[in-house]
Design a protein around this motif. Sequence first.
Motif, PDB file in Angstrom:
ATOM      1  N   ARG A   1       1.032  -0.963  -0.056  1.00  0.00           N
ATOM      2  CA  ARG A   1       0.155   0.134  -0.076  1.00  0.00           C
ATOM      3  C   ARG A   1       0.738   1.143  -0.118  1.00  0.00           C
ATOM      4  O   ARG A   1       1.737   1.598   0.799  1.00  0.00           O
ATOM      5  CB  ARG A   1      -0.801   0.076   1.181  1.00  0.00           C
ATOM      6  CG  ARG A   1      -1.776   1.330   1.240  1.00  0.00           C
ATOM      7  CD  ARG A   1      -2.847   0.906   2.196  1.00  0.00           C
ATOM      8  NE  ARG A   1      -2.429   0.686   3.523  1.00  0.00           N
ATOM      9  CZ  ARG A   1      -3.605   0.885   4.522  1.00  0.00           C
ATOM     10  NH1 ARG A   1      -4.627   1.203   4.303  1.00  0.00           N
ATOM     11  NH2 ARG A   1      -3.242   0.655   5.916  1.00  0.00           N
TER      12      ARG A   1
ATOM     13  N   GLY B   1      -5.219  -4.243   3.324  1.00  0.00           N
ATOM     14  CA  GLY B   1      -5.079  -5.213   2.740  1.00  0.00           C
ATOM     15  C   GLY B   1      -6.257  -6.364   2.769  1.00  0.00           C
ATOM     16  O   GLY B   1      -6.260  -7.087   1.843  1.00  0.00           O
TER      17      GLY B   1
ATOM     18  N   TRP C   1      -2.412   0.985  -4.295  1.00  0.00           N
ATOM     19  CA  TRP C   1      -1.328  -0.307  -3.994  1.00  0.00           C
ATOM     20  C   TRP C   1      -0.474  -0.438  -5.356  1.00  0.00           C
ATOM     21  O   TRP C   1      -0.854  -0.287  -6.516  1.00  0.00           O
ATOM     22  CB  TRP C   1      -2.654  -1.330  -4.046  1.00  0.00           C
ATOM     23  CG  TRP C   1      -3.202  -1.631  -2.647  1.00  0.00           C
ATOM     24  CD1 TRP C   1      -4.103  -1.005  -2.152  1.00  0.00           C
ATOM     25  CD2 TRP C   1      -2.610  -2.393  -1.530  1.00  0.00           C
ATOM     26  NE1 TRP C   1      -4.391  -1.348  -0.922  1.00  0.00           N
ATOM     27  CE2 TRP C   1      -3.258  -2.158  -0.378  1.00  0.00           C
ATOM     28  CE3 TRP C   1      -1.540  -3.370  -1.409  1.00  0.00           C
ATOM     29  CZ2 TRP C   1      -3.287  -2.760   0.600  1.00  0.00           C
ATOM     30  CZ3 TRP C   1      -1.236  -3.815  -0.156  1.00  0.00           C
ATOM     31  CH2 TRP C   1      -2.138  -3.630   0.868  1.00  0.00           C
TER      32      TRP C   1
ATOM     33  N   ASP D   1      -0.870  -3.380   5.070  1.00  0.00           N
ATOM     34  CA  ASP D   1      -0.172  -2.583   4.106  1.00  0.00           C
ATOM     35  C   ASP D   1       0.674  -3.635   3.255  1.00  0.00           C
ATOM     36  O   ASP D   1       1.597  -2.872   2.461  1.00  0.00           O
ATOM     37  CB  ASP D   1       1.116  -1.565   4.716  1.00  0.00           C
ATOM     38  CG  ASP D   1       0.405  -0.583   5.588  1.00  0.00           C
ATOM     39  OD1 ASP D   1      -0.825  -0.141   5.372  1.00  0.00           O
ATOM     40  OD2 ASP D   1       0.917  -0.385   6.696  1.00  0.00           O
TER      41      ASP D   1
ATOM     42  N   THR E   1      -8.574  -5.327   0.012  1.00  0.00           N
ATOM     43  CA  THR E   1      -7.877  -4.894  -1.293  1.00  0.00           C
ATOM     44  C   THR E   1      -7.479  -6.518  -1.733  1.00  0.00           C
ATOM     45  O   THR E   1      -7.550  -6.976  -3.095  1.00  0.00           O
ATOM     46  CB  THR E   1      -6.355  -4.422  -1.079  1.00  0.00           C
ATOM     47  OG1 THR E   1      -6.577  -3.169  -0.618  1.00  0.00           O
ATOM     48  CG2 THR E   1      -5.633  -4.272  -2.362  1.00  0.00           C
TER      49      THR E   1
END
Length: 85
Positions: A15, A23, A80, A47, A26
């Motif tokens: 990230r 995360g 990202w 992250d 994501t």
Amino acid sequence: MTPGRTDYVDIVAVRDDRSAPAGETTVIRLLGLLPGHWPCLPEVRADRIRLRIALDAVTDPRTVSSAVSRALADSALRGWSRHRD
């Protein structure tokens, strides 16, 4: 690939933007943009995401790399990027 042994490729995304989703959210979006038939083991932190993707006769590291790059270019994954060693 060695017969009887599964080879993998590890892909890491990080990230870059603190305002981007963490995360846990994501990784769901990222996996949804990748081929559903790929065996994949995700490791998720807030992250950092590591995907361990199994390779086979038609799924090689270059194929995986291209698909992940296309997925990370999607606006749902803004903030990202691919981490390169």
